[in-house]
Design an enzyme around this catalytic site. Structure first.
Site, mmCIF file in Angstrom:
data_model
loop_
_atom_site.group_PDB
_atom_site.id
_atom_site.type_symbol
_atom_site.label_atom_id
_atom_site.label_comp_id
_atom_site.label_asym_id
_atom_site.label_seq_id
_atom_site.Cartn_x
_atom_site.Cartn_y
_atom_site.Cartn_z
ATOM 1 N N LYS A 109 0.909 -1.145 0.000
ATOM 2 C CA LYS A 109 0.000 0.000 0.000
ATOM 3 C C LYS A 109 0.947 1.193 0.000
ATOM 4 O O LYS A 109 1.543 1.549 1.013
ATOM 5 C CB LYS A 109 -0.874 -0.062 1.258
ATOM 6 C CG LYS A 109 -2.023 0.910 1.276
ATOM 7 C CD LYS A 109 -1.490 2.259 1.554
ATOM 8 C CE LYS A 109 -2.458 3.248 2.084
ATOM 9 N NZ LYS A 109 -1.897 4.592 1.969
ATOM 10 N N GLY B 5 4.533 3.810 11.097
ATOM 11 C CA GLY B 5 3.878 5.124 11.056
ATOM 12 C C GLY B 5 3.395 5.536 12.424
ATOM 13 O O GLY B 5 4.035 5.222 13.440
ATOM 14 N N SER B 6 2.244 6.191 12.449
ATOM 15 C CA SER B 6 1.743 6.771 13.700
ATOM 16 C C SER B 6 1.079 5.721 14.597
ATOM 17 O O SER B 6 0.626 4.670 14.120
ATOM 18 C CB SER B 6 0.726 7.865 13.379
ATOM 19 O OG SER B 6 -0.394 7.285 12.750
ATOM 20 N N GLY C 2 -2.594 5.367 13.382
ATOM 21 C CA GLY C 2 -2.755 4.516 12.196
ATOM 22 C C GLY C 2 -2.491 3.050 12.521
ATOM 23 O O GLY C 2 -3.273 2.164 12.164
ATOM 24 N N GLY C 3 -1.401 2.781 13.221
ATOM 25 C CA GLY C 3 -1.014 1.402 13.544
ATOM 26 C C GLY C 3 -2.051 0.703 14.409
ATOM 27 O O GLY C 3 -2.413 -0.447 14.142
ATOM 28 N N GLU D 58 5.075 -0.789 13.679
ATOM 29 C CA GLU D 58 6.122 -0.069 14.398
ATOM 30 C C GLU D 58 5.654 1.372 14.466
ATOM 31 O O GLU D 58 5.434 2.007 13.424
ATOM 32 C CB GLU D 58 7.440 -0.219 13.634
ATOM 33 C CG GLU D 58 8.635 0.194 14.440
ATOM 34 C CD GLU D 58 9.373 1.338 13.812
ATOM 35 O OE1 GLU D 58 9.161 2.473 14.281
ATOM 36 O OE2 GLU D 58 10.136 1.102 12.867
ATOM 37 N N CYS E 10 12.116 7.313 14.090
ATOM 38 C CA CYS E 10 11.414 6.684 15.220
ATOM 39 C C CYS E 10 12.316 6.556 16.431
ATOM 40 O O CYS E 10 11.838 6.334 17.540
ATOM 41 C CB CYS E 10 10.878 5.326 14.799
ATOM 42 S SG CYS E 10 12.076 4.375 13.898
ATOM 43 N N GLU F 278 4.863 11.520 21.618
ATOM 44 C CA GLU F 278 5.891 11.777 20.605
ATOM 45 C C GLU F 278 5.526 13.029 19.812
ATOM 46 O O GLU F 278 4.394 13.187 19.366
ATOM 47 C CB GLU F 278 5.966 10.580 19.637
ATOM 48 C CG GLU F 278 6.976 10.785 18.517
ATOM 49 C CD GLU F 278 6.954 9.675 17.464
ATOM 50 O OE1 GLU F 278 8.022 9.239 17.056
ATOM 51 O OE2 GLU F 278 5.845 9.239 17.064
HETATM 52 P P1 NAP Z 1 0.300 7.488 9.348
HETATM 53 O O1 NAP Z 1 -0.693 8.570 9.435
HETATM 54 O O2 NAP Z 1 0.353 6.534 10.454
HETATM 55 O O3 NAP Z 1 0.056 6.750 7.974
HETATM 56 C C1 NAP Z 1 0.868 5.672 7.527
HETATM 57 C C2 NAP Z 1 0.114 4.898 6.481
HETATM 58 O O4 NAP Z 1 -0.983 4.234 7.094
HETATM 59 C C3 NAP Z 1 -0.468 5.770 5.402
HETATM 60 O O5 NAP Z 1 -0.307 5.096 4.186
HETATM 61 C C4 NAP Z 1 -1.922 5.908 5.767
HETATM 62 O O6 NAP Z 1 -2.764 5.988 4.649
HETATM 63 C C5 NAP Z 1 -2.204 4.598 6.480
HETATM 64 N N1 NAP Z 1 -3.214 4.738 7.531
HETATM 65 C C6 NAP Z 1 -3.193 5.583 8.573
HETATM 66 N N2 NAP Z 1 -4.277 5.402 9.347
HETATM 67 C C7 NAP Z 1 -5.011 4.423 8.768
HETATM 68 C C8 NAP Z 1 -6.234 3.791 9.082
HETATM 69 N N3 NAP Z 1 -6.959 4.140 10.138
HETATM 70 N N4 NAP Z 1 -6.687 2.832 8.255
HETATM 71 C C9 NAP Z 1 -5.969 2.478 7.160
HETATM 72 N N5 NAP Z 1 -4.820 3.051 6.811
HETATM 73 C C10 NAP Z 1 -4.328 4.011 7.596
HETATM 74 O O7 NAP Z 1 1.765 8.083 9.218
HETATM 75 P P2 NAP Z 1 2.384 9.128 8.216
HETATM 76 O O8 NAP Z 1 1.418 9.551 7.174
HETATM 77 O O9 NAP Z 1 3.610 8.501 7.749
HETATM 78 O O10 NAP Z 1 2.766 10.358 9.126
HETATM 79 C C11 NAP Z 1 1.884 10.972 10.027
HETATM 80 C C12 NAP Z 1 2.488 10.996 11.412
HETATM 81 O O11 NAP Z 1 2.835 9.686 11.841
HETATM 82 C C13 NAP Z 1 3.800 11.757 11.548
HETATM 83 O O12 NAP Z 1 3.634 13.120 11.635
HETATM 84 C C14 NAP Z 1 4.356 11.133 12.781
HETATM 85 O O13 NAP Z 1 3.804 11.726 13.918
HETATM 86 C C15 NAP Z 1 3.949 9.704 12.715
HETATM 87 N N6 NAP Z 1 5.027 8.822 12.225
HETATM 88 C C16 NAP Z 1 5.816 8.220 13.133
HETATM 89 C C17 NAP Z 1 6.844 7.406 12.709
HETATM 90 C C18 NAP Z 1 7.745 6.735 13.695
HETATM 91 O O14 NAP Z 1 8.656 6.074 13.245
HETATM 92 N N7 NAP Z 1 7.535 6.856 14.962
HETATM 93 C C19 NAP Z 1 7.081 7.197 11.364
HETATM 94 C C20 NAP Z 1 6.248 7.829 10.433
HETATM 95 C C21 NAP Z 1 5.228 8.629 10.899
HETATM 96 P P3 NAP Z 1 -3.114 7.367 3.931
HETATM 97 O O15 NAP Z 1 -1.951 8.272 4.067
HETATM 98 O O16 NAP Z 1 -3.368 6.952 2.541
HETATM 99 O O17 NAP Z 1 -4.285 7.907 4.639
#
Ligand code: NAP
Length: 528
Positions: free
Chosen positions: A183, A240-241, A244-245, A264, A301, A392
């Site tokens: 994805k 990711g977040s 989301g996770g 993660e 991370c 975070e």
């Molecule tokens: P994200 O919002 O967690 O999204 C990551 C992926 O998961 C995206 O492809 C997103 O899809 C998908 N997703 C998120 N929520 C979902 C749900 N409820 N159902 C299905 N798919 C879902 O992370 P991000 O876009 O990379 O960044 C946003 C924030 O995440 C950052 O600002 C940061 O705070 C955090 N982050 C943390 C780390 C870490 O290593 N700790 C790494 C990356 C990001 P779509 O984008 O298509 O909606």
């Protein structure tokens, strides 16, 4: 060439009508490319092809799969500078980082190829029969790890190569014998498409079955949700977040057949500064932490978001030098305006909490999407009672906590949420003196560091990149290093199975020449 289409196996497809563009954060404008989100039908086709491919691919020898992984690495390299330029355009990250991350990605693919060629990763375990055992004869039992089926990989935003299309999750799943459906992350869909094209060239060149790899576009959560809910999908890798996770983890557990989600997520990576570190290397540590907090605009991370020390004049002077050093560093561009907005909101929210002081922040003008670093201080009592301060903030940001004494320091660590890493700065003697602080930290983290910085994750078999929830959804597994393959396999025992029909890894004459646990002893020997 960027087509903006979905790659459903070898087929390029764009039957949907929802389109989106990626963004160049440095220019603060959209890129030239347009992507078409995968439709429900395209997702179904890709998953059905992956399920079909699984039957063929999972039976391939480790050598054949290793050739495939090596070919992917070669095809990625063959994309040359165009890939590097595309990565830089879509992420705002500099050329050195792009090339370094490409090298790491190729290194990961090759490391899994080496693992397969060595072969012992399947944990072959054999207990030979004892027909004469009394009172009951013992059966012949032979166990090994086997792949679970099609895996969905969510590309991460912060590692467009190493944790995305052909990153660690994909490499480990393909190595295990599982097909992968990526994805694609919407922030770097062109980089993702280029890497996907490299994987598909490798599929063709090494004779892999169609459907072993697909790359699906999406700019919203629906595509990911449909993939996770699909009955033929058997596992999920995510970086990711926390939001989301955990959403995906819950979704996968609501299925008729729940499946594992290895997510993660967030971590603030606590750093404990013990008295000797402040007395002996105060300025050195302050400067090196200013560098670690701002590295890659803090978008790691393992970024050190929390520094814990015991109140003293030396801790005050450490904080002062950290503040002075961090504002000397020029801000850098963040990955995307949404990440930048999240950083601004998070840092302001934490800064407005009770008892918090801003010690240092970059105050000069900066270009759009460039992160201005900030460091806060708070005392132990306020930190303990306000869990908002444990959150975070993804970016160059850290909170320094002045604890009343070592007991308060230990109490704070015990109450912290699970973390990827924890660091102790101090002397060898202090590890014994503060053993309760050290053991509290060890119980909250997946990797414990002595006199170093948490950023910079070595990719090797002994790395553990995972920690208690919410750092990851399953602290027993790593997403970095060759042990990551263990997420996509399950043990199968063969009882009294005929030699000719056993998998090679379990046959008496050990045709693969691998290390096996035979009658409770590790050996490369044949069974006579
Ligand atoms: P994200 O919002 O967690 O999204 C990551 C992926 O998961 C995206 O492809 C997103 O899809 C998908 N997703 C998120 N929520 C979902 C749900 N409820 N159902 C299905 N798919 C879902 O992370 P991000 O876009 O990379 O960044 C946003 C924030 O995440 C950052 O600002 C940061 O705070 C955090 N982050 C943390 C780390 C870490 O290593 N700790 C790494 C990356 C990001 P779509 O984008 O298509 O909606």
């Amino acid at each position: 060439m960027i087509t903006g289409k979905n790659y459903i196996g070898a087929e390029k497809s764009a039957t949907g009508n929802k389109t989106y563009k990626t963004f160049n954060p440095k220019l603060n404008s959209e890129t030239e490319w347009t992507f078409t989100e995968a439709t429900s039908e395209e997702i179904d086709t890709a998953v059905a092809e992956a399920a079909g491919a699984f039957k063929i691919y999972s039976a391939f020898s480790d050598t054949k799969k290793a050739n495939f992984l090596r070919a992917i690495a070669q095809e990625i390299e063959a994309l040359g500078d165009t890939l590097i330029q595309t990565y830089m355009k879509e992420s705002g990250l500099p050329e050195g980082r792009a090339k370094g991350e490409r090298g790491r990605t190729m290194g990961q693919l090759n490391a899994f190829a080496n693992l397969l060629e060595e072969g012992s990763w399947v944990d072959a375990t054999i207990d030979t029969a004892q027909p004469n055992r009394a009172p009951l004869p013992k059966v012949d039992l032979r166990k090994m790890l086997m792949p679970i089926g099609p895996i969905v990989v969510f590309g991460s935003s912060n590692f467009p190569f190493a944790f995305s299309t052909a990153g660690g999750d994909t490499a480990s799943a393909l190595a295990s014998g599982c097909p992968v459906l990526v994805k694609s992350h919407p922030m770097h869909a062109a980089t993702g498409e280029m890497v996907a094209s490299a994987v598909l060239k490798a599929v063709e060149k090494t004779g892999m079955p169609n459907g072993v790899f697909s790359n699906l576009n999406s700019s919203g959560i629906e595509v990911g949700q449909q993939l996770v809910m699909h009955p033929m999908v058997k596992g999920v890798g995510f970086t990711g977040s926390i939001k989301g996770g955990t959403a995906l983890y819950r979704l996968a557990n609501q299925r008729d057949e729940p499946i594992p989600v290895f997510a993660e997520m967030g971590s603030i990576n606590p750093v404990v500064v013990l008295p000797s570190a402040l007395e002996e290397k105060r300025d050195e540590w302050a400067k090196s932490y200013a560098g670690s907090i701002t590295l890659g605009a803090g978008q790691f991370c393992t970024n050190p978001g929390l520094i814990l020390g015991i109140k003293s004049s030396t801790l005050d002077s450490f904080i002062k030098t950290l503040g002075e050093s961090i504002v000397e560093i020029d801000p850098t561009c963040m990955l995307h305006p949404n990440i930048f907005k999240g950083f601004e909101t998070g840092k302001n929210e934490l800064s407005s909490q009770g008892g918090v002081n801003i010690v240092a922040e970059y105050s000069e003008d900066a270009a759009p999407n460039y992160a201005k670093q900030r460091v806060l201080t708070v005392d132990g009592a306020n930190f303990l009672k306000n869990t908002k301060l444990h959150q975070e903030v993804f970016g160059p940001f850290s909170v320094v906590v002045s604890c009343e004494n070592a007991d308060e320091l230990a109490e704070i660590i015990e109450k912290l949420e699970g973390q990827l890493t924890g660091t102790i700065l101090g002397s060898t003697e202090e590890i014994a003196t503060y053993s309760y602080v050290v053991s509290a930290l060890q119980s909250r983290v997946g990797r414990i560091i002595f006199n170093g910085v948490p950023t910079g994750v070595e990719v090797c078999p002994s790395m553990h990149h995972g920690g208690p929830f919410p750092a990851t959804t399953d602290s027993r597994f790593t997403s970095v290093g060759t042990s990551a393959i263990k997420r996509w396999v399950r043990p199968v025992s063969f009882q009294n199975w005929p030699q000719a029909a056993l998998p090679e890894a379990l046959k008496d004459d050990n045709p693969l020449g691998i290390n096996r646990l035979v009658d409770s002893k590790f050996t490369y020997d044949k069974i006579e």
